[in-house]
Structure formats: C-alpha cells, structure tokens
Write a protein that holds these residues in place. Structure first.
Motif, PDB file in Angstrom:
ATOM      1  N   ASN A 236      18.076   4.442   5.709  1.00 61.21           N
ATOM      2  CA  ASN A 236      19.281   3.934   5.049  1.00 61.21           C
ATOM      3  C   ASN A 236      18.987   2.688   4.221  1.00 61.21           C
ATOM      4  O   ASN A 236      19.499   2.529   3.112  1.00 61.21           O
ATOM      5  N   THR A 237      18.163   1.806   4.757  1.00 62.05           N
ATOM      6  CA  THR A 237      17.774   0.591   4.035  1.00 62.05           C
ATOM      7  C   THR A 237      17.015   0.951   2.767  1.00 62.05           C
ATOM      8  O   THR A 237      17.294   0.418   1.686  1.00 62.05           O
ATOM      9  N   LEU A 238      16.064   1.860   2.881  1.00 62.26           N
ATOM     10  CA  LEU A 238      15.270   2.252   1.719  1.00 62.26           C
ATOM     11  C   LEU A 238      16.118   2.987   0.678  1.00 62.26           C
ATOM     12  O   LEU A 238      15.907   2.819  -0.526  1.00 62.26           O
ATOM     13  N   GLU A 239      17.084   3.770   1.132  1.00 56.78           N
ATOM     14  CA  GLU A 239      17.992   4.440   0.193  1.00 56.78           C
ATOM     15  C   GLU A 239      18.799   3.413  -0.597  1.00 56.78           C
ATOM     16  O   GLU A 239      18.997   3.552  -1.801  1.00 56.78           O
ATOM     17  N   LEU A 240      19.250   2.373   0.086  1.00 52.27           N
ATOM     18  CA  LEU A 240      19.973   1.287  -0.583  1.00 52.27           C
ATOM     19  C   LEU A 240      19.059   0.568  -1.574  1.00 52.27           C
ATOM     20  O   LEU A 240      19.460   0.281  -2.708  1.00 52.27           O
ATOM     21  N   PHE A 241      17.823   0.307  -1.159  1.00 49.71           N
ATOM     22  CA  PHE A 241      16.853  -0.339  -2.044  1.00 49.71           C
ATOM     23  C   PHE A 241      16.575   0.523  -3.282  1.00 49.71           C
ATOM     24  O   PHE A 241      16.434   0.010  -4.388  1.00 49.71           O
ATOM     25  N   LEU A 242      16.500   1.836  -3.086  1.00 53.48           N
ATOM     26  CA  LEU A 242      16.310   2.750  -4.221  1.00 53.48           C
ATOM     27  C   LEU A 242      17.510   2.686  -5.155  1.00 53.48           C
ATOM     28  O   LEU A 242      17.363   2.611  -6.382  1.00 53.48           O
ATOM     29  N   GLU A 243      18.691   2.705  -4.577  1.00 60.18           N
ATOM     30  CA  GLU A 243      19.929   2.654  -5.354  1.00 60.18           C
ATOM     31  C   GLU A 243      20.028   1.375  -6.181  1.00 60.18           C
ATOM     32  O   GLU A 243      20.494   1.392  -7.318  1.00 60.18           O
TER      33      GLU A 243
ATOM     34  N   ASP B 289       2.836  14.267  -3.273  1.00 60.84           N
ATOM     35  CA  ASP B 289       2.860  15.647  -2.797  1.00 60.84           C
ATOM     36  C   ASP B 289       4.147  15.849  -2.000  1.00 60.84           C
ATOM     37  O   ASP B 289       4.898  14.923  -1.764  1.00 60.84           O
ATOM     38  N   ASP B 290       4.410  17.070  -1.598  1.00 59.10           N
ATOM     39  CA  ASP B 290       5.654  17.374  -0.890  1.00 59.10           C
ATOM     40  C   ASP B 290       5.622  16.985   0.584  1.00 59.10           C
ATOM     41  O   ASP B 290       6.623  17.099   1.277  1.00 59.10           O
ATOM     42  N   LYS B 291       4.479  16.519   1.074  1.00 63.40           N
ATOM     43  CA  LYS B 291       4.318  16.253   2.492  1.00 63.40           C
ATOM     44  C   LYS B 291       4.925  14.931   2.941  1.00 63.40           C
ATOM     45  O   LYS B 291       5.356  14.795   4.073  1.00 63.40           O
ATOM     46  N   GLU B 292       4.933  13.927   2.062  1.00 59.08           N
ATOM     47  CA  GLU B 292       5.422  12.620   2.487  1.00 59.08           C
ATOM     48  C   GLU B 292       5.998  11.834   1.326  1.00 59.08           C
ATOM     49  O   GLU B 292       5.632  12.036   0.182  1.00 59.08           O
ATOM     50  N   SER B 293       6.903  10.947   1.689  1.00 54.55           N
ATOM     51  CA  SER B 293       7.473  10.020   0.720  1.00 54.55           C
ATOM     52  C   SER B 293       6.995   8.630   1.077  1.00 54.55           C
ATOM     53  O   SER B 293       6.980   8.250   2.247  1.00 54.55           O
ATOM     54  N   ARG B 294       6.625   7.892   0.065  1.00 58.75           N
ATOM     55  CA  ARG B 294       6.177   6.511   0.253  1.00 58.75           C
ATOM     56  C   ARG B 294       7.024   5.615  -0.639  1.00 58.75           C
ATOM     57  O   ARG B 294       7.631   6.071  -1.596  1.00 58.75           O
TER      58      ARG B 294
ATOM     59  N   LYS C 117      14.573   4.875  12.974  1.00 60.11           N
ATOM     60  CA  LYS C 117      14.062   5.369  11.692  1.00 60.11           C
ATOM     61  C   LYS C 117      15.221   5.601  10.721  1.00 60.11           C
ATOM     62  O   LYS C 117      15.066   5.408   9.514  1.00 60.11           O
ATOM     63  N   THR C 118      16.374   5.977  11.250  1.00 63.88           N
ATOM     64  CA  THR C 118      17.550   6.164  10.404  1.00 63.88           C
ATOM     65  C   THR C 118      17.921   4.874   9.697  1.00 63.88           C
ATOM     66  O   THR C 118      18.266   4.878   8.511  1.00 63.88           O
ATOM     67  N   SER C 119      17.831   3.756  10.399  1.00 66.16           N
ATOM     68  CA  SER C 119      18.128   2.453   9.781  1.00 66.16           C
ATOM     69  C   SER C 119      17.155   2.157   8.647  1.00 66.16           C
ATOM     70  O   SER C 119      17.544   1.612   7.607  1.00 66.16           O
ATOM     71  N   ILE C 120      15.905   2.511   8.847  1.00 60.75           N
ATOM     72  CA  ILE C 120      14.911   2.287   7.797  1.00 60.75           C
ATOM     73  C   ILE C 120      15.198   3.199   6.606  1.00 60.75           C
ATOM     74  O   ILE C 120      15.177   2.752   5.458  1.00 60.75           O
TER      75      ILE C 120
ATOM     76  N   TYR D 117       0.814  -1.219   0.000  1.00 65.01           N
ATOM     77  CA  TYR D 117       0.000   0.000   0.000  1.00 65.01           C
ATOM     78  C   TYR D 117       0.852   1.276   0.000  1.00 65.01           C
ATOM     79  O   TYR D 117       0.367   2.351   0.313  1.00 65.01           O
ATOM     80  N   HIS D 118       2.142   1.141  -0.328  1.00 63.33           N
ATOM     81  CA  HIS D 118       3.040   2.288  -0.434  1.00 63.33           C
ATOM     82  C   HIS D 118       3.264   2.956   0.929  1.00 63.33           C
ATOM     83  O   HIS D 118       2.905   4.117   1.129  1.00 63.33           O
ATOM     84  N   PRO D 119       3.842   2.238   1.878  1.00 63.92           N
ATOM     85  CA  PRO D 119       4.010   2.780   3.228  1.00 63.92           C
ATOM     86  C   PRO D 119       5.071   3.881   3.317  1.00 63.92           C
ATOM     87  O   PRO D 119       5.959   3.978   2.471  1.00 63.92           O
ATOM     88  N   THR D 120       4.942   4.673   4.376  1.00 63.42           N
ATOM     89  CA  THR D 120       5.937   5.693   4.703  1.00 63.42           C
ATOM     90  C   THR D 120       6.970   5.068   5.642  1.00 63.42           C
ATOM     91  O   THR D 120       6.758   3.969   6.172  1.00 63.42           O
ATOM     92  N   VAL D 121       8.053   5.772   5.897  1.00 68.42           N
ATOM     93  CA  VAL D 121       9.059   5.307   6.853  1.00 68.42           C
ATOM     94  C   VAL D 121       8.423   5.146   8.232  1.00 68.42           C
ATOM     95  O   VAL D 121       8.668   4.148   8.927  1.00 68.42           O
ATOM     96  N   ASP D 122       7.587   6.089   8.632  1.00 75.22           N
ATOM     97  CA  ASP D 122       6.921   6.010   9.941  1.00 75.22           C
ATOM     98  C   ASP D 122       6.059   4.759  10.063  1.00 75.22           C
ATOM     99  O   ASP D 122       6.054   4.094  11.091  1.00 75.22           O
ATOM    100  N   GLU D 123       5.324   4.435   9.007  1.00 73.23           N
ATOM    101  CA  GLU D 123       4.467   3.243   9.038  1.00 73.23           C
ATOM    102  C   GLU D 123       5.303   1.966   9.134  1.00 73.23           C
ATOM    103  O   GLU D 123       4.965   1.058   9.898  1.00 73.23           O
TER     104      GLU D 123
END
Length: 139
Positions: free
Chosen positions: A60-67, A77-82, A55-58, A35-41
């Motif tokens: 960093n993990t997601l940045e690696l996954f993006l890479e 929108d500019d309010k959140e990243s999913r 949250k930093t670990s998450i 469902y396209h979660p946020t880092v907080d979720e």
C-alpha cells in the motif's frame, strides 16, 4: 549516509503524503538502498524495527509512492516487481547470474520516436540483461 527521519518526513509532506512510521521507514530504506528492492526484501529488513509490519502495508505504501511519482516500478521480467527511488530518466541492467539491477545513464535526446508519432507515450523504459562485471570476474 542514512536518510534522516526529519528529511523523510519533510520529503513526504512536500509530495502531499501524510508521514507515518511505515511510510517514513520505507522511504528511508529506498533512499539508503538504491538496489531496486522487492517488497519481500523491504519487509525482511524492516520487520525487526516494526514488529506489526505486514507486506500489505508495504504494498500500500509503495502504491501511494507510485501514485505520487516518488518511486518507479521496475519490472524487467514477469517474475518480480522492484522499486526504484530514482525517478529520473535512466536505464537498467539486470545481471542474469546475481539478479542485481544496476542503473545507467541514457541520453533520451538521441532516441527517435518518429515511428510512433501520434501516439501518447506514458512511460519510457530501457533495460538490458546480461552478466555484470562482478559476476564476469568470478567465472
């Protein structure tokens, strides 16, 4: 059906990512919750299983996954990243009432890019905003 730990470990190795507990858990969460979660979720769901999680670990993990191109960043929108585990070409619809994001299929062969000929296209994003059918039923 839950994405198994062995499958997650194998998937990460296939994408040249060293499997760690956090990486495996985040990948499993994304595979099981599309469902396209946020880092907080993600953090709220995993903190019970991994008490030392930050949250930093998450991030960093997601940045690696993006890479490594195993997730896409969805920022309607500019309010959140999913984060979207589905990296295939598809569009997104965000409900203005419940804030859920839905995937929909697109046919990219019908999209004309003639007006931007000579440009370098790095990403293609198609999204709509409106009211989903569940929210329409309840109004």
């Amino acid at each position: 059906m839950a994405f198994k730990t062995d499958s997650a470990r194998k998937y990460l190795k296939e994408h040249d990512i060293k499997p760690s507990t956090i990486r495996i858990k985040v990948l499993q969460y994304l595979k099981d919750n599309k469902y396209h979660p946020t880092v907080d979720e993600i953090y709220k769901e995993l903190i019970e299983d991994i008490p030392t999680l930050s949250k930093t670990s998450i991030y960093n993990t997601l940045e690696l996954f993006l890479e490594k191109n195993i997730v896409n960043l969805v920022s309607i929108d500019d309010k959140e990243s999913r984060y979207d585990i589905d990296t295939s070409a598809h569009g997104h619809f965000k409900c203005e009432i419940c804030n859920k994001i839905y995937d929909f299929n697109i046919n990219t062969s019908n999209i004309s890019e003639e007006d931007i000929k000579g440009f370098i296209i790095n990403k293609r994003k198609i999204y709509y905003e409106g009211i989903c059918k569940d929210c329409l039923k309840s109004t």
